[in-house]
Design a protein around this motif. Structure first.
Motif, PDB file in Angstrom:
ATOM      1  N   SER A 149     -74.036  -2.210 -55.988  1.00 11.44           N
ATOM      2  CA  SER A 149     -74.307  -1.724 -57.329  1.00 11.44           C
ATOM      3  C   SER A 149     -73.019  -1.697 -58.142  1.00 11.44           C
ATOM      4  CB  SER A 149     -74.925  -0.326 -57.276  1.00 11.44           C
ATOM      5  OG  SER A 149     -73.992   0.613 -56.766  1.00 11.44           O
ATOM      6  N   SER A 151     -71.945   0.715 -59.952  1.00 14.95           N
ATOM      7  CA  SER A 151     -71.273   2.007 -59.743  1.00 14.95           C
ATOM      8  C   SER A 151     -70.429   1.968 -58.481  1.00 14.95           C
ATOM      9  CB  SER A 151     -72.310   3.131 -59.667  1.00 14.95           C
ATOM     10  OG  SER A 151     -73.036   3.228 -60.863  1.00 14.95           O
ATOM     11  N   LYS A 152     -70.987   1.376 -57.408  1.00 13.98           N
ATOM     12  CA  LYS A 152     -70.231   1.284 -56.160  1.00 13.98           C
ATOM     13  C   LYS A 152     -69.014   0.369 -56.334  1.00 13.98           C
ATOM     14  CE  LYS A 152     -69.731   2.151 -51.759  1.00 13.98           C
ATOM     15  NZ  LYS A 152     -70.805   1.810 -50.812  1.00 13.98           N
ATOM     16  N   LYS A 154     -67.347  -0.070 -59.041  1.00 16.46           N
ATOM     17  CA  LYS A 154     -66.338   0.659 -59.813  1.00 16.46           C
ATOM     18  C   LYS A 154     -65.548   1.584 -58.905  1.00 16.46           C
ATOM     19  CE  LYS A 154     -67.654   4.215 -62.088  1.00 16.46           C
ATOM     20  NZ  LYS A 154     -68.307   5.090 -63.063  1.00 16.46           N
ATOM     21  N   ASP A 229     -65.688   3.868 -67.873  1.00  7.06           N
ATOM     22  CA  ASP A 229     -65.493   5.302 -68.003  1.00  7.06           C
ATOM     23  C   ASP A 229     -64.014   5.589 -68.240  1.00  7.06           C
ATOM     24  OD1 ASP A 229     -64.294   6.271 -65.096  1.00  7.06           O
ATOM     25  OD2 ASP A 229     -65.475   4.437 -65.011  1.00  7.06           O
ATOM     26  N   ASP A 440     -77.128   7.459 -56.739  1.00  6.68           N
ATOM     27  CA  ASP A 440     -76.225   7.012 -57.802  1.00  6.68           C
ATOM     28  C   ASP A 440     -76.406   7.846 -59.061  1.00  6.68           C
ATOM     29  OD1 ASP A 440     -76.441   3.466 -56.958  1.00  6.68           O
ATOM     30  OD2 ASP A 440     -75.170   5.077 -56.183  1.00  6.68           O
ATOM     31  N   THR A 444     -73.735   9.955 -60.677  1.00  5.06           N
ATOM     32  CA  THR A 444     -73.378   9.765 -62.085  1.00  5.06           C
ATOM     33  C   THR A 444     -73.431  11.082 -62.834  1.00  5.06           C
ATOM     34  OG1 THR A 444     -74.262   7.512 -61.987  1.00  5.06           O
ATOM     35  CG2 THR A 444     -73.934   8.491 -64.169  1.00  5.06           C
TER      36      THR A 444
END
Length: 557
Positions: A149, A151-152, A154, A229, A440, A444
């Motif tokens: 993903s 997010s992962k 990042k 972010d 996630d 988040t």
């Protein structure tokens, strides 16, 4: 300076490490003896050692970690001497006596202290090059290649980048922004050589064709920064500042703050995400096992079907050959029968003209007719035998066809079972991915909450700084007043000391005078007492005596 030097390329996965290491190899840096083969996702080569990757995975596994783990990694101290010995042996076996070597594996970012120290103990001077590119492009590339993903991806980018930067602070190092490398590799190579101690890098015209912008698999768009972010933006900004040697201490302090916060986040969420990663990996391994088993069963079924088809073809060929051979024999017998019939007819015609020989000819004809009937009998027996053989062949062919049908049924059942297992696996994967998505989302939400808390903390910190500034100003005024007061106090103290000295002198003088007065008083008191006694005496002596005493004292009687 050591005789041998080792350049460690410490960069995140998909951040341009292969392009940079490939350029270094063409500039004369020795590469490992056993390199990975090229792959569709890296057609010009990885420039990584299979032995380095194997040892890196072993080190990570010893600490309960893996390559896509975003938690901080610390090797088991009891195993450190063993791993240092393995690293020294690997450097010897992969590079021999080369004076300038290059080592590249993104996993090294998370265990850089161990590798840098081991290389130093093995007689190499460790040098570090940190390639980086826009994080959004790195995340996209890793997401496409490994299915992780965004997010992962990042979190992995933050972990690898922060750990590599922190571990390399005490070593000669250079930062390389990948667009700069692709646009002007000569300038980048000169800067690397200068910052690492004037490396003996030789020019190579092949680098122009080796480096091209297609090597950057994903390029960020103009709005990519909007998707990042605050942590990622700050890390990227700090890296660019370090690359330009701007505010080194301040930029390192910014990176330290984010690294500490990332470590704290990993302590809160890392275990749960690691468990989800383990479940996903186990399920993926199970899927691969089922797929391999399905491939093996399918291969067996296909092999059986091919064998059955070959057997059917062989039987069909044998049957065709048998029928063809039997037909030829029958045709020859028919031709013989036709020839005999023609002979009989000629004999009959001869009998018409030769009555005398009728009996003999008739007898001969009967013999020939008997021979023909015997031939037909043999032919009938042959046909019966052929029919039996054909029936056997048909039975065998039926068994083969039945086996083939059964094999097809087993294959169909296996395919249905495989489809059912695949559907169940997909459902389980969906559940896990859903759980991962929920994790996630929770992560988040936690990160957003942490970001809000951080913003509040920053605001409070700003207010505190403003208050501290005001207090510092008040403190400066107070210190000035204190200095004035101290000066005045010192003057007063000096004046008081002078007055005290004068008072002491006066006191000493007054003490002498008091003693003299006391003596005079005592003398006067004695005189008074004597006068009183005389007065009393004169009074007792009579008025005349008193008057004489009074006149002597200067008084009226």
């Amino acid at each position: 300076m050591m005789d041998k030097r080792a350049i460690f390329v410490l960069g995140m996965h998909r951040s341009g490490t292969s392009a940079l290491t490939g350029m270094l190899s063409k500039l004369g840096v020795a590469m490992p003896a056993r390199l990975l083969d090229v792959a569709p996702d890296n057609p010009k080569g990885f420039f990584e050692s299979a032995a380095v990757i194997t040892l890196s995975d072993e080190i990570l596994a010893s600490g309960g970690s893996y390559w896509f783990d975003w938690r901080p990694f610390a090797p088991n101290p009891d195993l450190t001497p063993i791993f240092e010995a393995k690293i020294a042996h690997l450097l010897k076996s992969e590079f021999g006596d080369a004076k300038l070597i290059g080592i590249k594996d993104p996993r090294l970012c998370r265990m850089a202290p161990l590798w840098l120290s081991a290389a130093q103990k093995a007689g190499y001077e460790p040098l570090v090059v940190i390639p980086y590119r826009h994080p959004y492009g790195t995340m996209q590339s890793l997401h496409k290649r490994s299915g992780l993903s965004m997010s992962k991806c990042k979190l992995l980018w933050l972990r690898h980048t922060l750990d590599a930067e922190f571990a390399s602070r005490n070593y000669p190092r250079a930062f390389v922004f990948m667009p700069d490398l692709l646009n002007d590799w000569n300038t980048v190579a000169e800067r690397i050589s200068k910052r690492l101690g004037d490396l003996p890098l030789s020019s190579n015209p092949e680098i122009d064709s080796f480096l091209d912008k297609d090597m950057q698999h994903h390029v960020q768009d103009d709005g990519a920064d909007e998707t990042l972010d605050e942590w990622t933006k700050d890390v990227l900004s700090a890296l660019k500042g370090l690359d330009r040697d701007e505010d080194v201490k301040a930029n390192q302090a910014r990176l330290d703050i984010i690294r500490v916060k990332l470590d704290e986040s990993s302590r809160l969420f890392g275990v749960a995400m690691a468990e989800a990663d383990t479940e996903t990996q186990n399920l993926a391994n199970h899927v691969h096992h089922l797929q391999d088993e399905l491939k093996r069963e399918s291969a067996k079924i296909v092999e059986g079907m091919v064998l059955a088809e070959n057997q059917v073809q062989a039987v069909q060929q044998a049957l065709d050959s048998l029928v063809s051979g039997q037909s030829d024999q029958t045709l020859r017998q028919v031709e013989g029968f036709v020839s005999v019939t023609a002979d009989i007819r000629s004999i009959g015609e001869a009998l018409t003209g030769h009555t005398d020989h009728f009996a003999a000819v008739r007898s001969e004809a009967q013999k020939m007719h008997a021979s023909v009937e015997e031939a037909f009998t043999r032919q009938a027996d042959n046909f019966t035998q052929v029919k039996s053989e054909i029936d056997v062949i048909r039975a065998s062919l039926g068994d083969v066809i039945t086996s083939q049908v059964e094999a097809r049924e087993r294959y169909t059942n296996s395919m249905e079972w495989a489809k059912f297992e695949t559907q169940a696996i997909r459902q389980a994967l969906g559940d896990i991915l859903s759980g991962q998505a929920q994790a996630d989302e929770r992560q988040t939400a936690g990160l957003n909450g942490f970001t809000e808390a951080l913003a509040a903390f920053r605001n409070d910190f700003r207010v505190s700084v403003e208050r501290q500034t005001a207090l510092n100003a008040e403190r400066e005024v107070w210190l000035h007043h204190q200095q004035v007061l101290a000066q005045n106090t010192r003057h007063l103290y000096e004046s008081y000391q002078a007055e005290l000295s004068s008072l002491k002198t006066l006191l000493q003088d007054s003490t002498v005078e008091r003693r003299d007065l006391q003596h005079r008083i005592e003398t006067l008191q004695a005189d008074i007492q004597t006068a009183q006694q005389n007065l009393s005496t004169y009074r007792q002596s009579g008025p005349l005596a008193y008057m004489i005493w009074a006149l002597m004292r200067g008084r009226r009687p």
